[in-house]
Design a protein around this motif. Structure first.
Motif, PDB file in Angstrom:
ATOM      1  N   ASP A  65       0.844  -1.189   0.000  1.00 42.14           N
ATOM      2  CA  ASP A  65       0.000   0.000   0.000  1.00 42.14           C
ATOM      3  C   ASP A  65       0.884   1.246   0.000  1.00 42.14           C
ATOM      4  N   PHE A  66       0.268   2.376  -0.353  1.00 43.22           N
ATOM      5  CA  PHE A  66       0.910   3.683  -0.309  1.00 43.22           C
ATOM      6  C   PHE A  66       0.040   4.592   0.557  1.00 43.22           C
ATOM      7  N   LEU A  67       0.653   5.412   1.391  1.00 46.38           N
ATOM      8  CA  LEU A  67      -0.069   6.385   2.191  1.00 46.38           C
ATOM      9  C   LEU A  67       0.357   7.776   1.755  1.00 46.38           C
ATOM     10  N   PHE A  68      -0.626   8.623   1.407  1.00 48.83           N
ATOM     11  CA  PHE A  68      -0.306   9.955   0.907  1.00 48.83           C
ATOM     12  C   PHE A  68      -1.041  11.026   1.713  1.00 48.83           C
ATOM     13  N   TYR A  69      -0.486  12.239   1.693  1.00 48.96           N
ATOM     14  CA  TYR A  69      -1.084  13.368   2.389  1.00 48.96           C
ATOM     15  C   TYR A  69      -2.162  13.987   1.504  1.00 48.96           C
ATOM     16  N   ASP A  70      -3.370  14.103   2.038  1.00 43.58           N
ATOM     17  CA  ASP A  70      -4.496  14.486   1.189  1.00 43.58           C
ATOM     18  C   ASP A  70      -4.515  15.967   0.823  1.00 43.58           C
ATOM     19  N   ARG A  71      -3.616  16.768   1.356  1.00 40.51           N
ATOM     20  CA  ARG A  71      -3.526  18.177   0.951  1.00 40.51           C
ATOM     21  C   ARG A  71      -2.516  18.366  -0.183  1.00 40.51           C
ATOM     22  N   THR A  72      -1.351  17.745  -0.039  1.00 40.23           N
ATOM     23  CA  THR A  72      -0.295  17.911  -1.046  1.00 40.23           C
ATOM     24  C   THR A  72      -0.260  16.781  -2.066  1.00 40.23           C
ATOM     25  N   TRP A  73      -0.864  15.639  -1.739  1.00 38.65           N
ATOM     26  CA  TRP A  73      -0.839  14.430  -2.564  1.00 38.65           C
ATOM     27  C   TRP A  73       0.561  13.825  -2.662  1.00 38.65           C
ATOM     28  N   GLU A  74       1.422  14.168  -1.711  1.00 43.73           N
ATOM     29  CA  GLU A  74       2.741  13.539  -1.630  1.00 43.73           C
ATOM     30  C   GLU A  74       2.622  12.200  -0.910  1.00 43.73           C
ATOM     31  N   ILE A  75       3.280  11.181  -1.435  1.00 41.64           N
ATOM     32  CA  ILE A  75       3.307   9.878  -0.775  1.00 41.64           C
ATOM     33  C   ILE A  75       4.328   9.951   0.355  1.00 41.64           C
ATOM     34  N   GLY A  76       3.857   9.799   1.582  1.00 41.09           N
ATOM     35  CA  GLY A  76       4.734   9.927   2.737  1.00 41.09           C
ATOM     36  C   GLY A  76       5.300   8.611   3.212  1.00 41.09           C
ATOM     37  N   ARG A  77       4.515   7.519   3.026  1.00 44.12           N
ATOM     38  CA  ARG A  77       4.941   6.223   3.541  1.00 44.12           C
ATOM     39  C   ARG A  77       4.537   5.099   2.589  1.00 44.12           C
ATOM     40  N   LEU A  78       5.315   4.042   2.629  1.00 46.47           N
ATOM     41  CA  LEU A  78       4.972   2.801   1.966  1.00 46.47           C
ATOM     42  C   LEU A  78       4.609   1.777   3.041  1.00 46.47           C
ATOM     43  N   VAL A  79       3.621   0.963   2.766  1.00 44.83           N
ATOM     44  CA  VAL A  79       3.220  -0.091   3.688  1.00 44.83           C
ATOM     45  C   VAL A  79       3.806  -1.402   3.180  1.00 44.83           C
ATOM     46  N   ILE A  80       4.550  -2.066   4.064  1.00 39.71           N
ATOM     47  CA  ILE A  80       5.271  -3.278   3.698  1.00 39.71           C
ATOM     48  C   ILE A  80       4.688  -4.477   4.446  1.00 39.71           C
ATOM     49  N   LYS A  81       4.359  -5.513   3.723  1.00 42.95           N
ATOM     50  CA  LYS A  81       3.952  -6.789   4.325  1.00 42.95           C
ATOM     51  C   LYS A  81       5.218  -7.603   4.512  1.00 42.95           C
ATOM     52  N   THR A  82       5.544  -7.937   5.762  1.00 46.06           N
ATOM     53  CA  THR A  82       6.848  -8.545   6.047  1.00 46.06           C
ATOM     54  C   THR A  82       6.895 -10.053   5.830  1.00 46.06           C
ATOM     55  N   ASP A  83       5.815 -10.637   5.362  1.00 45.33           N
ATOM     56  CA  ASP A  83       5.780 -12.079   5.090  1.00 45.33           C
ATOM     57  C   ASP A  83       6.179 -12.864   6.345  1.00 45.33           C
ATOM     58  N   GLU A  84       7.027 -13.888   6.190  1.00 42.37           N
ATOM     59  CA  GLU A  84       7.364 -14.735   7.335  1.00 42.37           C
ATOM     60  C   GLU A  84       8.422 -14.110   8.233  1.00 42.37           C
ATOM     61  N   TRP A  85       9.119 -13.082   7.745  1.00 44.04           N
ATOM     62  CA  TRP A  85      10.257 -12.535   8.487  1.00 44.04           C
ATOM     63  C   TRP A  85       9.858 -11.964   9.837  1.00 44.04           C
ATOM     64  N   LEU A  86       8.788 -11.183   9.877  1.00 45.62           N
ATOM     65  CA  LEU A  86       8.297 -10.628  11.144  1.00 45.62           C
ATOM     66  C   LEU A  86       6.864 -11.087  11.395  1.00 45.62           C
ATOM     67  N   ALA A  87       6.643 -12.360  11.209  1.00 46.81           N
ATOM     68  CA  ALA A  87       5.341 -12.968  11.498  1.00 46.81           C
ATOM     69  C   ALA A  87       4.204 -12.259  10.763  1.00 46.81           C
ATOM     70  N   ASP A  88       4.441 -11.964   9.481  1.00 45.50           N
ATOM     71  CA  ASP A  88       3.408 -11.386   8.629  1.00 45.50           C
ATOM     72  C   ASP A  88       2.860 -10.066   9.160  1.00 45.50           C
ATOM     73  N   ARG A  89       3.718  -9.259   9.750  1.00 46.00           N
ATOM     74  CA  ARG A  89       3.294  -7.926  10.179  1.00 46.00           C
ATOM     75  C   ARG A  89       3.269  -6.981   8.984  1.00 46.00           C
ATOM     76  N   GLU A  90       2.534  -5.890   9.152  1.00 45.41           N
ATOM     77  CA  GLU A  90       2.594  -4.794   8.189  1.00 45.41           C
ATOM     78  C   GLU A  90       3.258  -3.608   8.877  1.00 45.41           C
ATOM     79  N   VAL A  91       4.259  -3.047   8.223  1.00 44.64           N
ATOM     80  CA  VAL A  91       4.953  -1.899   8.780  1.00 44.64           C
ATOM     81  C   VAL A  91       4.964  -0.774   7.760  1.00 44.64           C
ATOM     82  N   GLN A  92       5.119   0.448   8.239  1.00 42.15           N
ATOM     83  CA  GLN A  92       5.199   1.612   7.370  1.00 42.15           C
ATOM     84  C   GLN A  92       6.640   2.092   7.291  1.00 42.15           C
ATOM     85  N   LEU A  93       7.076   2.430   6.094  1.00 39.02           N
ATOM     86  CA  LEU A  93       8.395   2.993   5.892  1.00 39.02           C
ATOM     87  C   LEU A  93       8.250   4.367   5.265  1.00 39.02           C
ATOM     88  N   SER A  94       8.948   5.354   5.803  1.00 41.63           N
ATOM     89  CA  SER A  94       8.956   6.683   5.194  1.00 41.63           C
ATOM     90  C   SER A  94       9.604   6.600   3.820  1.00 41.63           C
TER      91      SER A  94
END
Length: 238
Positions: free
Chosen positions: A171-200
């Motif tokens: 997924d992508f997360l963007f700021y609704d005023r500027t439309w800049e993508i601020g973060r990417l959402v990463i599915k960590t698969d088996e590495w971190l027990a299938d967590r989802e984390v956000q990366l700037s």
């Protein structure tokens, strides 16, 4: 406020005078991580045509969260410059598109939107009429804007830390005023027990389209120890 691209896909689109379709995709500028166009699925209204909607004409989601208002009329959209399906967006097309609506070019100026840090949300009284004048041929290699990418195409790419794989982009997360993508959402698969984390996006080193991989300027330990954030609800602010 941050908005989720995934949550917006499939949302209904309404012009000032009627329904036009639904959200299909987004094109973002991978030089500065800014969404330049929403791609509308207008098959029921304009079959066989790809319609691009600029953030210049977009408002905010209504209270129900399942409808997005486009500050245009159906006639304006219907007569806007047409782009062929399955072909990249050329700079010549963008010039025609922005001239038609009377908006300033986002690529001219030092701010994210050219002369401004966010898209204008006012329309000219009427669109500019397109002049059918022959355009000069661009230099070799400049027929298309190589920096515009589809979020649908990049979604699912592998994500690689400096010392190994960490999962895939979901997924992508963007700021609704500027439309800049601020973060990417990463599915960590088996590495971190299938967590989802956000990366700037400031932590992204590069995107390899040939390898379908996003390279991150962090180690796996950096991410595990909290350099990434737990996934917040779609649309949550900071």
């Amino acid at each position: 406020m941050l908005q989720s691209i995934k949550a917006l896909c499939g949302v209904k689109l309404g012009a000032n005078d009627g329904h036009i379709g639904q959200v299909k995709d987004f094109y973002f500028d991978d030089q500065n991580w800014t969404i330049r166009y929403l791609v509308a699925d207008t098959a029921a209204w304009l079959p066989g045509r790809q319609v691009l909607i600029s953030p210049h004409s977009l408002g905010r989601l209504d209270a129900t969260g399942d409808f997005l208002r486009v500050n245009l009329t159906r006639k304006q959209i219907e007569h806007s410059p047409s782009i062929e399906l399955h072909k990249p967006v050329s700079r010549q097309y963008e010039e025609d598109y922005y001239r038609y609506y009377g908006w300033p070019y986002y690529w001219q100026g030092n701010a994210v939107w050219g002369m401004s840090g966010f898209p204008i949300l006012e329309m000219p009284a009427t669109p500019f009429q397109r002049e059918h004048t022959p355009a000069s041929d661009p230099p070799p290699g400049e027929h298309s804007d190589a920096h515009l990418r589809s979020t649908n195409a990049v979604n699912g790419y592998h994500v690689q830390a400096s010392d190994g794989p960490i999962g895939h982009l979901c997924d992508f997360l963007f700021y609704d005023r500027t439309w800049e993508i601020g973060r990417l959402v990463i599915k960590t698969d088996e590495w971190l027990a299938d967590r989802e984390v956000q990366l700037s996006t400031s932590k992204i080193d590069q995107i390899s389209y040939e390898e379908s991989t996003v390279y991150v300027k962090l180690t796996r330990a950096d991410i595990e120890q909290g350099s990434a954030l737990h996934l917040a609800p779609a649309g949550a602010g900071e």
